[in-house]
Design a protein around this motif. Structure first.
Motif, PDB file in Angstrom:
ATOM      1  N   ALA A  77       0.895  -1.205   0.027  1.00 51.73           N
ATOM      2  CA  ALA A  77      -0.048  -0.013  -0.069  1.00 51.73           C
ATOM      3  C   ALA A  77       0.906   1.288   0.037  1.00 51.73           C
ATOM      4  O   ALA A  77       2.042   1.116   0.372  1.00 51.73           O
ATOM      5  N   THR A  78       0.190   2.312  -0.303  1.00 51.90           N
ATOM      6  CA  THR A  78       0.988   3.471  -0.341  1.00 51.90           C
ATOM      7  C   THR A  78       1.099   4.091   0.995  1.00 51.90           C
ATOM      8  O   THR A  78       0.437   3.604   1.840  1.00 51.90           O
ATOM      9  N   ILE A  79       2.023   5.127   1.234  1.00 49.35           N
ATOM     10  CA  ILE A  79       1.995   5.640   2.491  1.00 49.35           C
ATOM     11  C   ILE A  79       0.789   6.404   3.134  1.00 49.35           C
ATOM     12  O   ILE A  79       0.575   6.309   4.266  1.00 49.35           O
ATOM     13  N   ASP A  80       0.258   7.144   1.877  1.00 44.48           N
ATOM     14  CA  ASP A  80      -1.069   7.479   2.640  1.00 44.48           C
ATOM     15  C   ASP A  80      -2.385   6.491   2.976  1.00 44.48           C
ATOM     16  O   ASP A  80      -3.064   6.886   3.993  1.00 44.48           O
ATOM     17  N   GLN A  81      -2.165   5.373   2.426  1.00 39.57           N
ATOM     18  CA  GLN A  81      -3.139   4.219   2.648  1.00 39.57           C
ATOM     19  C   GLN A  81      -2.955   3.814   4.180  1.00 39.57           C
ATOM     20  O   GLN A  81      -3.638   3.644   4.798  1.00 39.57           O
ATOM     21  N   ILE A  95       2.782  10.639  13.546  1.00 35.77           N
ATOM     22  CA  ILE A  95       4.063  11.420  13.069  1.00 35.77           C
ATOM     23  C   ILE A  95       5.238  10.277  13.114  1.00 35.77           C
ATOM     24  O   ILE A  95       5.379   9.437  13.643  1.00 35.77           O
ATOM     25  N   GLU A  96       5.946  10.706  11.777  1.00 31.19           N
ATOM     26  CA  GLU A  96       6.891   9.341  11.541  1.00 31.19           C
ATOM     27  C   GLU A  96       8.014   9.534  12.122  1.00 31.19           C
ATOM     28  O   GLU A  96       8.536  10.744  12.782  1.00 31.19           O
ATOM     29  N   VAL A  97       8.463   8.451  12.721  1.00 38.34           N
ATOM     30  CA  VAL A  97       9.880   8.291  13.587  1.00 38.34           C
ATOM     31  C   VAL A  97      10.986   8.688  12.851  1.00 38.34           C
ATOM     32  O   VAL A  97      11.879   9.077  13.521  1.00 38.34           O
ATOM     33  N   ALA A  98      10.781   8.737  11.466  1.00 38.73           N
ATOM     34  CA  ALA A  98      12.103   9.261  10.732  1.00 38.73           C
ATOM     35  C   ALA A  98      12.242  10.685  10.984  1.00 38.73           C
ATOM     36  O   ALA A  98      13.459  11.320  11.021  1.00 38.73           O
ATOM     37  N   GLU A  99      11.427  11.642  11.571  1.00 36.22           N
ATOM     38  CA  GLU A  99      11.587  12.766  12.086  1.00 36.22           C
ATOM     39  C   GLU A  99      12.404  12.792  13.221  1.00 36.22           C
ATOM     40  O   GLU A  99      13.506  13.820  13.473  1.00 36.22           O
ATOM     41  N   GLY A 100      12.417  11.861  14.043  1.00 36.27           N
ATOM     42  CA  GLY A 100      13.294  11.663  15.241  1.00 36.27           C
ATOM     43  C   GLY A 100      14.573  11.243  14.777  1.00 36.27           C
ATOM     44  O   GLY A 100      15.620  11.792  15.543  1.00 36.27           O
TER      45      GLY A 100
END
Length: 202
Positions: A77-81, A95-100
């Motif tokens: 699936a896509t990120i939006d899905q 909130i994406e952990v990638a931000e951290g």
């Protein structure tokens, strides 16, 4: 006769007592989860927090998901899905952990430069709770070389708490060892594994 879970344990934390009953020695366990997968009887299990999360959502509490980036590899699936499905479940925000992870990378880089300037030959990550347990319990001589920087979960949870001070924060990732890390982190309320997320989506 050794049983599969005893053989699977990399740190020999599982042993039999005089009555042939298996026990896990907490002073040796690094919470890697190998015994859970190896036990042929399902006798070793992790206490799930899924019902706590869903009950908080049902009560109308603000619950924020902070998924590890690898969650996107779990679904066709896509990120939006995927993130849309989390919101359909009832999460107030994702909130994406990638931000951290950006903060972890930056802070570890600065810390490494300082350590090298001080004459230290190398530095290891502090992101894996099983590795931290391994060092603390089995290789204490490595402690000076472990980074003091927080993990991506650590920083992402603080981003979430700053944005939603009253929210319950749920880390979603592949590893059960994160539950051990979350016990030491006042900004992470619950941890769900990808397997548990699959079940919730189903």
């Amino acid at each position: 006769i050794p049983v599969p879970c005893e053989e699977a344990c990399p740190v020999k934390a599982i042993s039999k007592d005089e009555n042939n009953i298996e026990h896990i020695d907490e002073s040796k366990c690094i919470y890697c989860g190998k015994c859970l997968n190896a036990c042929p009887f399902g006798a070793i299990f992790e206490i799930s927090q899924v019902f706590d999360v869903l009950e908080a959502i049902r009560r109308g509490e603000q619950v924020v998901a902070i998924p590890a980036p690898s969650v996107l590899g779990q679904f066709d699936a896509t990120i939006d899905q995927v993130y849309g499905a989390l919101k359909e479940v009832g999460f107030a925000d994702v909130i994406e952990v990638a931000e951290g992870a950006m903060q972890t990378t930056s802070n570890e880089a600065h810390e490494l430069l300082e350590k090298l300037e001080e004459g230290q030959k190398f530095m290891t990550t502090s992101c894996c709770p099983s590795y931290i347990e391994l060092v603390n319990k089995h290789i204490p001589a490595m402690k000076p070389y472990v980074s003091g920087t927080g993990s991506p979960m650590y920083y992402a949870s603080r981003i979430a708490k700053k944005k939603y001070p009253e929210a319950k924060v749920v880390f979603i990732g592949p590893c059960i060892a994160k539950r051990k890390e979350a016990q030491r982190d006042e900004c992470v309320d619950y941890v769900m594994t990808f397997e548990e997320l699959h079940s919730v989506f189903r």
